[in-house]
Design a protein around this motif. Structure first.
Motif, PDB file in Angstrom:
ATOM      1  N   GLY A 172       0.789  -1.378  -0.011  1.00  0.00           N
ATOM      2  CA  GLY A 172       0.078   0.114   0.035  1.00  0.00           C
ATOM      3  C   GLY A 172       1.035   1.256   0.046  1.00  0.00           C
ATOM      4  N   LYS A 173       0.522   2.103  -0.948  1.00  0.00           N
ATOM      5  CA  LYS A 173       1.344   3.179  -0.944  1.00  0.00           C
ATOM      6  C   LYS A 173       0.385   4.608  -0.969  1.00  0.00           C
ATOM      7  N   SER A 174       0.841   5.591  -0.463  1.00  0.00           N
ATOM      8  CA  SER A 174       0.079   6.805  -0.401  1.00  0.00           C
ATOM      9  C   SER A 174       0.939   8.124  -0.110  1.00  0.00           C
ATOM     10  N   LEU A 175       0.534   9.149  -0.967  1.00  0.00           N
ATOM     11  CA  LEU A 175       1.161  10.447  -0.870  1.00  0.00           C
ATOM     12  C   LEU A 175       0.256  11.440   0.026  1.00  0.00           C
ATOM     13  N   THR A 176       0.651  11.808   1.363  1.00  0.00           N
ATOM     14  CA  THR A 176      -0.184  12.615   1.960  1.00  0.00           C
ATOM     15  C   THR A 176       0.193  13.984   1.917  1.00  0.00           C
ATOM     16  N   GLN A 177      -0.648  15.083   1.875  1.00  0.00           N
ATOM     17  CA  GLN A 177      -0.295  16.390   1.604  1.00  0.00           C
ATOM     18  C   GLN A 177      -0.193  16.993   3.218  1.00  0.00           C
ATOM     19  N   THR A 181      -4.860  15.709   3.232  1.00  0.00           N
ATOM     20  CA  THR A 181      -5.349  14.784   1.940  1.00  0.00           C
ATOM     21  C   THR A 181      -4.486  13.932   1.535  1.00  0.00           C
ATOM     22  N   VAL A 182      -4.949  12.762   0.765  1.00  0.00           N
ATOM     23  CA  VAL A 182      -4.058  11.800   0.507  1.00  0.00           C
ATOM     24  C   VAL A 182      -4.432  11.331  -1.000  1.00  0.00           C
ATOM     25  N   LYS A 200     -10.187  10.558  -2.126  1.00  0.00           N
ATOM     26  CA  LYS A 200      -9.718  12.159  -2.331  1.00  0.00           C
ATOM     27  C   LYS A 200     -10.577  12.946  -1.704  1.00  0.00           C
ATOM     28  N   THR A 201     -11.666  12.715  -1.215  1.00  0.00           N
ATOM     29  CA  THR A 201     -12.496  13.624  -0.274  1.00  0.00           C
ATOM     30  C   THR A 201     -12.352  13.067   1.245  1.00  0.00           C
ATOM     31  N   LYS A 202     -11.422  12.340   1.490  1.00  0.00           N
ATOM     32  CA  LYS A 202     -11.128  12.138   2.737  1.00  0.00           C
ATOM     33  C   LYS A 202      -9.601  12.291   3.425  1.00  0.00           C
ATOM     34  N   LYS A 203      -9.575  12.741   4.630  1.00  0.00           N
ATOM     35  CA  LYS A 203      -8.278  12.804   5.246  1.00  0.00           C
ATOM     36  C   LYS A 203      -7.794  11.636   5.842  1.00  0.00           C
ATOM     37  N   GLN A 262       7.103  18.833   1.708  1.00  0.00           N
ATOM     38  CA  GLN A 262       6.278  18.943   0.508  1.00  0.00           C
ATOM     39  C   GLN A 262       5.094  17.949   0.915  1.00  0.00           C
ATOM     40  N   PHE A 263       5.510  16.968   1.113  1.00  0.00           N
ATOM     41  CA  PHE A 263       4.342  15.856   1.330  1.00  0.00           C
ATOM     42  C   PHE A 263       5.013  14.483   1.926  1.00  0.00           C
ATOM     43  N   PHE A 264       4.168  13.575   2.497  1.00  0.00           N
ATOM     44  CA  PHE A 264       4.630  12.510   3.317  1.00  0.00           C
ATOM     45  C   PHE A 264       4.469  11.052   1.997  1.00  0.00           C
ATOM     46  N   ILE A 265       5.576  10.494   1.976  1.00  0.00           N
ATOM     47  CA  ILE A 265       5.654   9.172   1.165  1.00  0.00           C
ATOM     48  C   ILE A 265       5.389   7.910   2.104  1.00  0.00           C
TER      49      ILE A 265
END
Length: 305
Positions: A172-177, A181-182, A200-203, A262-265
């Protein structure tokens, strides 16, 4: 001797090791001590000549077999404890396998990021030198435009490699601003049950178990402050169907060339089966304690009579 409790301690200690060979060695020795006079052996392949043989198997892979000799004292209770232990052994091997995948993927991502950064710095330097040295403004501008186009193509190729690694990873991979938002891949969607569009509509706090939000926030703060470079911890997500999903989370903060966040990987591994196996072993231990308590009371009553 409380075999279930000693077995729990053995498996708990093995879960912290990082060598498959060492885990097998200590597992064989420990099981032999706990279930004397039975003898345990590890085999890469299945043997047709063994009466008692258990496969070390997870949902996605097989890691070999545990065979048992001198089984005169083999009981139903022993079989349950041994099977639960082998399930946890399979979970440990799968953990090692996934750790290796994560390590390789992280190295690839870091190499891509470093290469892109170096190329950017090199191109900027080349463009400045070219601009200062050029005597013909038209030729200088044309050369600069061509270099910029080449860099954009190279940057696009690097981004495409990163995107493919992100989208098609089995982890599972995610980019979190920074606002929570993810953006996620298919493997992450499978873990939590939501589609990429729904997420996209969830945090991240919307799908995190309430009791684990504070722990997650502490890791985020430590990464932003620079106290740690990477964070790894266990937490719970709430699946779309309402079930609790235990996950192993590994995350680090991507920064720009000025050191600004910038964002979390993040990489996420479903460890629900491991948690269930641990709970099953704990229940086996509790059942054995209860059985021993009942047996003691009955023995006391018989003596009193």
């Amino acid at each position: 001797m409380n075999v279930a409790y000693d077995l729990f301690l053995l498996m708990f200690n093995l879960s912290h090791l990082h060598s498959k060979e060492k885990i097998i060695e200590l597992f064989i020795d420990g099981m032999g001590e706990l279930f004397k006079p039975m003898e345990f052996q590890f085999a890469e392949t299945e043997s047709k000549e063994r009466d008692f043989q258990f496969e070390i198997k997870s949902r996605s892979a097989s890691f070999g077999f545990i065979t048992i000799q001198n089984t005169e004292t083999f009981s139903e209770e022993s079989e349950v404890l041994i099977q639960n232990s082998i399930r946890m052994l399979a979970v440990d091997f799968e953990r090692l396998q996934l750790d290796e995948i994560l390590k390789k993927e992280k190295n690839i991502i870091e190499q891509i990021a470093e290469k892109t950064q170096n190329e950017l710095q090199t191109k900027i330097k080349e463009l400045n030198e070219s601009r200062n040295a050029s005597l013909n403004l038209i030729a200088d501008l044309t050369e600069e435009i061509e270099k910029r186009k080449k860099y954009e193509r190279e940057l696009k190729d690097s981004e495409e490699k990163f995107r493919n690694l992100f989208e098609y990873s089995t982890v599972g991979k995610s980019l979190t601003q920074l606002d929570g938002t993810v953006e996620v891949n298919k493997a992450f969607c499978n873990i939590v049950g939501y589609s990429a569009e729904e997420l996209k509509t969830k945090k991240w706090v919307d799908i995190t178990h309430p009791d684990d939000i504070e722990k997650s926030n502490e890791v985020v703060k430590s990464l932003i402050s620079g106290e740690i470079k990477t964070g790894r911890f266990e937490k719970r997500y709430i699946h779309k169907n309402g079930n609790i999903v235990w996950v192993d989370v590994s995350t680090y903060l991507q920064k720009d060339e000025n050191g600004e966040p910038q964002f979390f990987i993040t990489s996420t591994i479903d460890i629900t089966e491991r948690k269930k196996a641990e709970e099953a072993l704990r229940q086996s231990e509790e059942m054995m304690r209860n059985s021993q308590s009942v047996a003691h009371i009955c023995s006391y009553c018989n003596k009193s009579k």
